[in-house]
Design a protein around this motif. Structure first.
Motif, PDB file in Angstrom:
ATOM      1  N   UNK A 156      45.531  25.298 -18.143  1.00  0.00           N
ATOM      2  CA  UNK A 156      44.490  24.779 -19.022  1.00  0.00           C
ATOM      3  C   UNK A 156      44.473  23.253 -18.946  1.00  0.00           C
ATOM      4  N   UNK A 157      43.447  22.680 -19.508  1.00  0.00           N
ATOM      5  CA  UNK A 157      43.337  21.224 -19.511  1.00  0.00           C
ATOM      6  C   UNK A 157      44.531  20.581 -20.226  1.00  0.00           C
ATOM      7  N   UNK A 158      44.858  21.089 -21.386  1.00  0.00           N
ATOM      8  CA  UNK A 158      45.959  20.494 -22.159  1.00  0.00           C
ATOM      9  C   UNK A 158      47.288  20.629 -21.424  1.00  0.00           C
ATOM     10  N   UNK A 159      47.492  21.738 -20.731  1.00  0.00           N
ATOM     11  CA  UNK A 159      48.727  21.924 -19.967  1.00  0.00           C
ATOM     12  C   UNK A 159      48.841  20.908 -18.841  1.00  0.00           C
ATOM     13  N   UNK A 160      47.719  20.671 -18.151  1.00  0.00           N
ATOM     14  CA  UNK A 160      47.730  19.699 -17.058  1.00  0.00           C
ATOM     15  C   UNK A 160      48.002  18.299 -17.584  1.00  0.00           C
ATOM     16  N   UNK A 161      47.366  17.941 -18.672  1.00  0.00           N
ATOM     17  CA  UNK A 161      47.544  16.598 -19.220  1.00  0.00           C
ATOM     18  C   UNK A 161      48.973  16.381 -19.705  1.00  0.00           C
ATOM     19  N   UNK A 162      49.625  17.439 -20.178  1.00  0.00           N
ATOM     20  CA  UNK A 162      51.019  17.318 -20.599  1.00  0.00           C
ATOM     21  C   UNK A 162      51.955  17.150 -19.407  1.00  0.00           C
ATOM     22  N   UNK A 163      51.642  17.858 -18.303  1.00  0.00           N
ATOM     23  CA  UNK A 163      52.511  17.798 -17.124  1.00  0.00           C
ATOM     24  C   UNK A 163      52.422  16.450 -16.419  1.00  0.00           C
ATOM     25  N   UNK A 164      51.237  15.858 -16.439  1.00  0.00           N
ATOM     26  CA  UNK A 164      51.037  14.557 -15.800  1.00  0.00           C
ATOM     27  C   UNK A 164      50.818  13.539 -16.911  1.00  0.00           C
ATOM     28  N   UNK A 165      51.896  12.951 -17.369  1.00  0.00           N
ATOM     29  CA  UNK A 165      51.944  12.197 -18.603  1.00  0.00           C
ATOM     30  C   UNK A 165      51.085  10.939 -18.702  1.00  0.00           C
ATOM     31  N   UNK A 166      50.920  10.140 -17.622  1.00  0.00           N
ATOM     32  CA  UNK A 166      50.220   8.861 -17.811  1.00  0.00           C
ATOM     33  C   UNK A 166      48.865   9.027 -18.482  1.00  0.00           C
ATOM     34  N   UNK A 167      48.463   8.000 -19.202  1.00  0.00           N
ATOM     35  CA  UNK A 167      47.229   8.082 -19.997  1.00  0.00           C
ATOM     36  C   UNK A 167      45.979   8.228 -19.140  1.00  0.00           C
ATOM     37  N   UNK A 168      46.048   7.867 -17.848  1.00  0.00           N
ATOM     38  CA  UNK A 168      44.863   7.958 -16.997  1.00  0.00           C
ATOM     39  C   UNK A 168      44.677   9.346 -16.380  1.00  0.00           C
ATOM     40  N   UNK A 169      45.541  10.307 -16.754  1.00  0.00           N
ATOM     41  CA  UNK A 169      45.448  11.646 -16.172  1.00  0.00           C
ATOM     42  C   UNK A 169      44.106  12.292 -16.461  1.00  0.00           C
ATOM     43  N   UNK A 229      41.259  10.896 -16.607  1.00  0.00           N
ATOM     44  CA  UNK A 229      40.271  10.370 -15.668  1.00  0.00           C
ATOM     45  C   UNK A 229      40.414  11.003 -14.286  1.00  0.00           C
ATOM     46  N   UNK A 230      41.647  11.316 -13.900  1.00  0.00           N
ATOM     47  CA  UNK A 230      41.876  12.007 -12.623  1.00  0.00           C
ATOM     48  C   UNK A 230      41.249  13.398 -12.678  1.00  0.00           C
ATOM     49  N   UNK A 231      41.501  14.112 -13.766  1.00  0.00           N
ATOM     50  CA  UNK A 231      40.931  15.456 -13.921  1.00  0.00           C
ATOM     51  C   UNK A 231      39.412  15.396 -13.969  1.00  0.00           C
ATOM     52  N   UNK A 232      38.886  14.397 -14.645  1.00  0.00           N
ATOM     53  CA  UNK A 232      37.430  14.236 -14.705  1.00  0.00           C
ATOM     54  C   UNK A 232      36.839  14.027 -13.317  1.00  0.00           C
ATOM     55  N   UNK A 233      37.532  13.236 -12.488  1.00  0.00           N
ATOM     56  CA  UNK A 233      37.026  12.980 -11.136  1.00  0.00           C
ATOM     57  C   UNK A 233      36.984  14.263 -10.308  1.00  0.00           C
ATOM     58  N   UNK A 234      38.059  15.050 -10.337  1.00  0.00           N
ATOM     59  CA  UNK A 234      38.065  16.245  -9.485  1.00  0.00           C
ATOM     60  C   UNK A 234      37.103  17.308 -10.014  1.00  0.00           C
ATOM     61  N   UNK A 267      47.526  16.375  -8.531  1.00  0.00           N
ATOM     62  CA  UNK A 267      46.931  17.283  -9.506  1.00  0.00           C
ATOM     63  C   UNK A 267      46.377  18.529  -8.827  1.00  0.00           C
ATOM     64  N   UNK A 268      45.743  18.363  -7.687  1.00  0.00           N
ATOM     65  CA  UNK A 268      45.215  19.515  -6.963  1.00  0.00           C
ATOM     66  C   UNK A 268      46.341  20.443  -6.514  1.00  0.00           C
ATOM     67  N   UNK A 269      47.478  19.883  -6.121  1.00  0.00           N
ATOM     68  CA  UNK A 269      48.622  20.705  -5.719  1.00  0.00           C
ATOM     69  C   UNK A 269      49.164  21.494  -6.907  1.00  0.00           C
ATOM     70  N   UNK A 270      49.185  20.901  -8.086  1.00  0.00           N
ATOM     71  CA  UNK A 270      49.620  21.601  -9.289  1.00  0.00           C
ATOM     72  C   UNK A 270      48.697  22.790  -9.567  1.00  0.00           C
ATOM     73  N   UNK A 271      47.388  22.553  -9.465  1.00  0.00           N
ATOM     74  CA  UNK A 271      46.414  23.617  -9.735  1.00  0.00           C
ATOM     75  C   UNK A 271      46.475  24.687  -8.646  1.00  0.00           C
ATOM     76  N   UNK A 273      45.194  12.253  -7.435  1.00  0.00           N
ATOM     77  CA  UNK A 273      44.256  13.358  -7.231  1.00  0.00           C
ATOM     78  C   UNK A 273      44.921  14.470  -6.434  1.00  0.00           C
ATOM     79  N   UNK A 274      45.596  14.100  -5.364  1.00  0.00           N
ATOM     80  CA  UNK A 274      46.270  15.085  -4.524  1.00  0.00           C
ATOM     81  C   UNK A 274      47.349  15.832  -5.315  1.00  0.00           C
TER      82      UNK A 274
END
Length: 256
Positions: free
Chosen positions: A29-42, A44-49, A19-23, A16-17
């Motif tokens: 965009x959502x797709x850009x973030x998901x590409x930068x943080x590769x694991x499949x659970x990314x 869910x992290x974005x959904x939480x924040x 991802x927030x630092x990246x933002x 979570x931390x």
């Protein structure tokens, strides 16, 4: 900074931390973030924040922060900000289980977390088999105690001194460097750390809250005292090996 305590195992504090630092660095965009943080659970992290309302989308459909960048100075600052606002909202299962767990006695040491889950099924009604895993992870991060693992399983040893210290460090209410009645500190503690309320039974403190206060005393963050002529006496769980054996009447909050 509203805190959503409906935690999940995928959305761990460090991810979570990150991802927030990246933002914070740049809107993406959502797709850009998901590409930068590769694991499949990314996702869910974005959904939480998003659910926590720590980010929102701008007119370009890119995520921007909704919290002050100062909250992300480092991960310790991020933890303190979470602790400062931790249980202000809905009292979810995480709150209820934490309150129960911290208020127990030394008998906890006899059981692994899996055994505690098995022996107390009513505490886990409506929860899935991952609940105890995210609970131990977040509780370690937030400073409720320490996880110990062995071949027999995992045990969580409560010691909420970091949790209390984080709240003290962001508090603007308690006077510093002044001797105050211990009962006034208890009233403050009940307001700011409601999960610890069950650790205060009459004027007796349970073993793990007593432990946390002794640790803070030894760290010179607080000073516990027993004034001889005082009548309002509070009892820590007895420890003949510590110079604060049991009774206290006053406390001084040092500069933390």
């Amino acid at each position: 900074m509203k805190v959503n305590t409906r935690f999940t195992l995928d959305a761990i504090p460090e991810k979570i931390y990150a991802m927030l630092k990246i933002i914070e660095f740049k809107p993406y965009t959502r797709s850009e973030i998901l590409k930068m943080m590769q694991p499949t659970d990314t996702a869910n992290v974005l959904s939480y924040i998003e659910k926590s309302e720590w980010v929102e989308r701008n007119s370009d459909d890119k995520y921007i922060l909704c919290i002050e960048p100062e909250c992300l100075k480092d991960i310790q600052t991020f933890r303190r900000e979470i602790n400062r606002n931790l249980f202000e909202g809905e009292k979810t299962w995480y709150f209820q289980f934490t309150q129960w767990y911290i208020s127990q006695d030394e008998q906890l040491f006899r059981y692994t977390l899996k055994e505690i889950e098995k022996n107390n099924p009513t505490l886990f009604m409506g929860e899935n088999d991952k609940s105890i895993l995210y609970w131990r992870l977040w509780s370690s991060f937030l400073g409720f105690g320490n996880l110990q693992t062995s071949s027999k399983g995992s045990k969580f040893i409560p010691n909420p001194y970091i949790r209390i210290l984080d709240v003290l460090e962001t508090d603007k209410e308690l006077p510093r460097g002044q001797n105050m009645l211990f009962k006034d500190f208890v009233l403050w503690l009940n307001r700011t750390c409601p999960e610890l309320e069950a650790c205060i039974q009459g004027q007796n403190l349970t073993v793990f809250l007593s432990l946390a206060l002794r640790v803070l005393h030894d760290m010179d963050k607080i000073k516990l005292d027993r004034l001889q002529d005082a009548t309002d006496i509070w009892n820590l769980t007895r420890n003949p090996y510590h110079h604060i054996i049991d009774q206290v009447t006053n406390i001084e909050i040092r500069e933390v």
